[in-house]
Design a protein around this motif. Structure first.
Motif, PDB file in Angstrom:
ATOM      1  N   LEU A 152      32.327 -16.198  -0.668  1.00  0.00           N
ATOM      2  CA  LEU A 152      31.647 -15.373  -1.670  1.00  0.00           C
ATOM      3  C   LEU A 152      30.745 -14.680  -0.761  1.00  0.00           C
ATOM      4  CD1 LEU A 152      30.975 -17.783  -4.530  1.00  0.00           C
ATOM      5  CD2 LEU A 152      32.565 -15.617  -4.627  1.00  0.00           C
ATOM      6  N   ASP A 153      30.036 -15.265   0.240  1.00  0.00           N
ATOM      7  CA  ASP A 153      28.890 -14.561   0.969  1.00  0.00           C
ATOM      8  C   ASP A 153      29.393 -13.208   1.860  1.00  0.00           C
ATOM      9  OD1 ASP A 153      25.988 -14.923   2.032  1.00  0.00           O
ATOM     10  OD2 ASP A 153      27.354 -14.728   3.723  1.00  0.00           O
ATOM     11  N   VAL A 154      30.699 -13.538   2.530  1.00  0.00           N
ATOM     12  CA  VAL A 154      31.046 -12.289   3.413  1.00  0.00           C
ATOM     13  C   VAL A 154      31.262 -11.146   2.691  1.00  0.00           C
ATOM     14  CG1 VAL A 154      32.808 -11.783   5.006  1.00  0.00           C
ATOM     15  CG2 VAL A 154      31.742 -13.919   5.213  1.00  0.00           C
ATOM     16  N   PRO A 155      32.297 -11.201   1.303  1.00  0.00           N
ATOM     17  CA  PRO A 155      32.457  -9.865   0.831  1.00  0.00           C
ATOM     18  C   PRO A 155      31.172  -9.099   0.133  1.00  0.00           C
ATOM     19  CG  PRO A 155      33.999 -11.537   0.131  1.00  0.00           C
ATOM     20  CD  PRO A 155      32.921 -12.165   0.945  1.00  0.00           C
ATOM     21  N   ALA A 156      30.163 -10.174  -0.232  1.00  0.00           N
ATOM     22  CA  ALA A 156      28.952  -9.585  -0.782  1.00  0.00           C
ATOM     23  C   ALA A 156      28.039  -8.983   0.227  1.00  0.00           C
ATOM     24  CB  ALA A 156      28.305 -10.749  -1.813  1.00  0.00           C
ATOM     25  N   ARG A 157      28.131  -9.367   1.466  1.00  0.00           N
ATOM     26  CA  ARG A 157      27.398  -9.167   2.397  1.00  0.00           C
ATOM     27  C   ARG A 157      27.775  -7.770   2.902  1.00  0.00           C
ATOM     28  NH1 ARG A 157      26.750 -12.920   7.180  1.00  0.00           N
ATOM     29  NH2 ARG A 157      25.824 -14.157   5.755  1.00  0.00           N
ATOM     30  N   GLN A 158      29.101  -7.394   2.893  1.00  0.00           N
ATOM     31  CA  GLN A 158      29.466  -6.379   3.347  1.00  0.00           C
ATOM     32  C   GLN A 158      29.291  -5.073   2.340  1.00  0.00           C
ATOM     33  OE1 GLN A 158      30.973  -5.782   6.159  1.00  0.00           O
ATOM     34  NE2 GLN A 158      30.953  -7.879   6.878  1.00  0.00           N
ATOM     35  N   GLY A 172      36.839 -27.067  12.553  1.00  0.00           N
ATOM     36  CA  GLY A 172      37.013 -25.505  12.837  1.00  0.00           C
ATOM     37  C   GLY A 172      37.980 -24.988  11.912  1.00  0.00           C
ATOM     38  N   PHE A 173      39.068 -25.472  11.464  1.00  0.00           N
ATOM     39  CA  PHE A 173      39.843 -25.178  10.651  1.00  0.00           C
ATOM     40  C   PHE A 173      39.180 -25.182   9.043  1.00  0.00           C
ATOM     41  CE2 PHE A 173      43.239 -26.379   7.312  1.00  0.00           C
ATOM     42  CZ  PHE A 173      43.930 -25.303   7.534  1.00  0.00           C
ATOM     43  N   ALA A 174      38.566 -26.248   9.022  1.00  0.00           N
ATOM     44  CA  ALA A 174      37.949 -26.569   7.611  1.00  0.00           C
ATOM     45  C   ALA A 174      36.984 -25.450   7.213  1.00  0.00           C
ATOM     46  CB  ALA A 174      37.403 -27.897   7.580  1.00  0.00           C
ATOM     47  N   SER A 175      36.281 -24.904   8.262  1.00  0.00           N
ATOM     48  CA  SER A 175      35.200 -23.817   7.891  1.00  0.00           C
ATOM     49  C   SER A 175      35.834 -22.577   7.839  1.00  0.00           C
ATOM     50  CB  SER A 175      34.152 -23.869   9.225  1.00  0.00           C
ATOM     51  OG  SER A 175      35.006 -23.325  10.355  1.00  0.00           O
ATOM     52  N   GLN A 176      37.043 -22.247   8.230  1.00  0.00           N
ATOM     53  CA  GLN A 176      37.638 -21.002   8.044  1.00  0.00           C
ATOM     54  C   GLN A 176      38.678 -20.771   6.817  1.00  0.00           C
ATOM     55  OE1 GLN A 176      36.540 -18.400   9.760  1.00  0.00           O
ATOM     56  NE2 GLN A 176      34.950 -19.733  10.518  1.00  0.00           N
ATOM     57  N   ILE A 177      39.426 -21.925   6.717  1.00  0.00           N
ATOM     58  CA  ILE A 177      40.495 -21.804   5.576  1.00  0.00           C
ATOM     59  C   ILE A 177      40.082 -21.469   4.273  1.00  0.00           C
ATOM     60  CG2 ILE A 177      40.501 -24.487   5.044  1.00  0.00           C
ATOM     61  CD1 ILE A 177      43.645 -21.978   5.474  1.00  0.00           C
ATOM     62  N   PRO A 178      38.891 -21.777   3.773  1.00  0.00           N
ATOM     63  CA  PRO A 178      38.354 -21.273   2.563  1.00  0.00           C
ATOM     64  C   PRO A 178      38.355 -19.865   2.419  1.00  0.00           C
ATOM     65  CG  PRO A 178      37.113 -23.183   3.131  1.00  0.00           C
ATOM     66  CD  PRO A 178      38.056 -22.830   4.196  1.00  0.00           C
ATOM     67  N   ILE A 179      37.847 -19.282   3.686  1.00  0.00           N
ATOM     68  CA  ILE A 179      37.574 -17.758   3.741  1.00  0.00           C
ATOM     69  C   ILE A 179      39.036 -17.273   3.504  1.00  0.00           C
ATOM     70  CG2 ILE A 179      36.779 -15.763   5.015  1.00  0.00           C
ATOM     71  CD1 ILE A 179      34.873 -17.788   6.417  1.00  0.00           C
ATOM     72  N   LEU A 180      40.006 -17.924   4.426  1.00  0.00           N
ATOM     73  CA  LEU A 180      41.498 -17.114   4.155  1.00  0.00           C
ATOM     74  C   LEU A 180      42.050 -17.041   2.861  1.00  0.00           C
ATOM     75  CD1 LEU A 180      44.050 -15.931   5.641  1.00  0.00           C
ATOM     76  CD2 LEU A 180      44.533 -18.368   6.270  1.00  0.00           C
ATOM     77  N   ILE A 181      41.692 -18.249   2.131  1.00  0.00           N
ATOM     78  CA  ILE A 181      42.311 -18.622   0.816  1.00  0.00           C
ATOM     79  C   ILE A 181      41.391 -17.826  -0.385  1.00  0.00           C
ATOM     80  CG2 ILE A 181      42.998 -20.199  -1.026  1.00  0.00           C
ATOM     81  CD1 ILE A 181      43.547 -22.195   1.444  1.00  0.00           C
ATOM     82  N   PHE A 182      40.091 -17.898  -0.300  1.00  0.00           N
ATOM     83  CA  PHE A 182      39.512 -17.669  -1.316  1.00  0.00           C
ATOM     84  C   PHE A 182      38.551 -16.090  -1.205  1.00  0.00           C
ATOM     85  CE2 PHE A 182      39.277 -22.240  -1.773  1.00  0.00           C
ATOM     86  CZ  PHE A 182      40.105 -22.382  -2.744  1.00  0.00           C
ATOM     87  N   ALA A 183      38.411 -15.634  -0.129  1.00  0.00           N
ATOM     88  CA  ALA A 183      37.926 -14.433   0.128  1.00  0.00           C
ATOM     89  C   ALA A 183      38.366 -13.269  -0.645  1.00  0.00           C
ATOM     90  CB  ALA A 183      37.914 -13.747   1.605  1.00  0.00           C
ATOM     91  N   SER A 184      39.533 -13.351  -1.310  1.00  0.00           N
ATOM     92  CA  SER A 184      40.002 -11.943  -2.004  1.00  0.00           C
ATOM     93  C   SER A 184      39.399 -12.190  -3.560  1.00  0.00           C
ATOM     94  CB  SER A 184      41.551 -12.046  -2.222  1.00  0.00           C
ATOM     95  OG  SER A 184      42.258 -13.117  -2.667  1.00  0.00           O
ATOM     96  N   ILE A 185      39.411 -13.523  -4.117  1.00  0.00           N
ATOM     97  CA  ILE A 185      38.761 -13.766  -5.346  1.00  0.00           C
ATOM     98  C   ILE A 185      37.120 -13.568  -5.073  1.00  0.00           C
ATOM     99  CG2 ILE A 185      38.367 -15.748  -6.647  1.00  0.00           C
ATOM    100  CD1 ILE A 185      40.980 -16.973  -5.896  1.00  0.00           C
ATOM    101  N   GLY A 186      36.627 -13.917  -4.064  1.00  0.00           N
ATOM    102  CA  GLY A 186      35.148 -13.711  -3.667  1.00  0.00           C
ATOM    103  C   GLY A 186      34.989 -11.955  -4.110  1.00  0.00           C
ATOM    104  N   GLY A 187      35.783 -11.138  -3.183  1.00  0.00           N
ATOM    105  CA  GLY A 187      35.694  -9.948  -3.625  1.00  0.00           C
ATOM    106  C   GLY A 187      35.657  -9.369  -4.811  1.00  0.00           C
ATOM    107  N   VAL A 188      36.616  -9.943  -5.793  1.00  0.00           N
ATOM    108  CA  VAL A 188      36.625  -9.503  -7.149  1.00  0.00           C
ATOM    109  C   VAL A 188      35.340  -9.813  -7.814  1.00  0.00           C
ATOM    110  CG1 VAL A 188      37.829 -10.112  -9.032  1.00  0.00           C
ATOM    111  CG2 VAL A 188      39.225  -9.611  -7.245  1.00  0.00           C
ATOM    112  N   TRP A 189      34.838 -11.121  -7.562  1.00  0.00           N
ATOM    113  CA  TRP A 189      33.628 -11.629  -8.049  1.00  0.00           C
ATOM    114  C   TRP A 189      32.259 -10.516  -7.454  1.00  0.00           C
ATOM    115  CZ3 TRP A 189      33.441 -17.720  -7.803  1.00  0.00           C
ATOM    116  CH2 TRP A 189      34.523 -18.136  -9.097  1.00  0.00           C
ATOM    117  N   THR A 190      32.519 -10.334  -6.402  1.00  0.00           N
ATOM    118  CA  THR A 190      31.515  -9.437  -5.865  1.00  0.00           C
ATOM    119  C   THR A 190      31.371  -7.964  -6.569  1.00  0.00           C
ATOM    120  OG1 THR A 190      31.590 -10.564  -3.614  1.00  0.00           O
ATOM    121  CG2 THR A 190      30.616  -8.200  -3.661  1.00  0.00           C
ATOM    122  N   ASP A 191      32.489  -7.654  -7.150  1.00  0.00           N
ATOM    123  CA  ASP A 191      32.536  -6.348  -7.701  1.00  0.00           C
ATOM    124  C   ASP A 191      31.779  -6.566  -9.148  1.00  0.00           C
ATOM    125  OD1 ASP A 191      33.307  -4.829  -5.638  1.00  0.00           O
ATOM    126  OD2 ASP A 191      35.638  -5.076  -6.232  1.00  0.00           O
TER     127      ASP A 191
END
Length: 205
Positions: free
Chosen positions: A113-119, A45-64
């Motif tokens: 990457l997927d979550v910010p782009a989907r939103q 469960g931790f392995a599936s969520q920790i990348p979102i915590l660390i990289f979601a902000s970078i993913g948001g920048v790429w999404t823009d």
């Protein structure tokens, strides 16, 4: 036609999100069945969520900066590939807790990457700004509905036919999103402009 494409997109998102929750529950069940360890269960469960915590902000920048529709098609295709690999490993009984952790981590990186782009793309599908609150509410409804339906379906499927079929159904659920994304055409709105304080040439914002 555009309204129909938006409806197909939201329906595809519902199917895909429900499939994601199905896989999450099936992975947790399979991990505990193989290891009989609460530590392994928590680690996956931790392995599936920790990348979102660390990289979601970078993913948001790429999404823009990138084409959101194309980005989503790539993330959904990679997520489908992950689910197919997981289904094949579970079907052949080659899966292990270590492989489950690695695949969970891989999916977490995709979701960063997927979550910010989907939103963000949900907002682009709205023509009238007055409809934006309704679109945001609908998007939240989809996510919470999938969170309710997915685990329940996973319980029935795992009990009836096993984890491998659950993973395979999850892989197939991505087809709904890919078809919808392939059908929609997003209009990029021009940048708004504001005049400078001295009334000279406008500045884009």
């Amino acid at each position: 036609m555009r309204r129909r494409c938006r409806a197909h997109h939201f329906f595809g998102q519902l199917v895909s999100l429900a499939g994601t929750w199905m896989q999450q529950i099936a992975m947790i069940w399979l991990a505990y069945r193989l290891s009989n360890s609460a530590f392994v269960l928590g680690t996956i469960g931790f392995a599936s969520q920790i990348p979102i915590l660390i990289f979601a902000s970078i993913g948001g920048v790429w999404t823009d900066r990138l084409d959101r529709r194309r980005l989503l098609m790539w993330t959904q295709a990679l997520s489908m590939l992950q689910a197919i690999v997981l289904a094949a490993l579970a079907w052949q009984e080659w899966v292990s807790p270590g492989l489950l952790m690695g695949l969970a981590l891989f999916l977490g990186c995709i979701n960063a990457l997927d979550v910010p782009a989907r939103q963000a793309i949900a907002i682009q599908l709205v023509d009238d700004p007055d409809d934006l609150p309704n679109a945001i509410a609908l998007n939240s409804l989809l996510m919470n509905s999938a969170r309710f339906v997915g685990p329940a379906l996973a319980g029935f499927v795992v009990a009836a036919v096993g984890e491998a079929i659950c993973f395979l159904l999850h892989a197939l659920s991505y087809l709904a999103v890919l078809i919808a994304l392939g059908a929609i055409r997003i209009t990029v709105l021009p940048n708004r402009s504001m005049p400078t304080p001295d009334g000279s040439s406008p500045v884009a914002v």
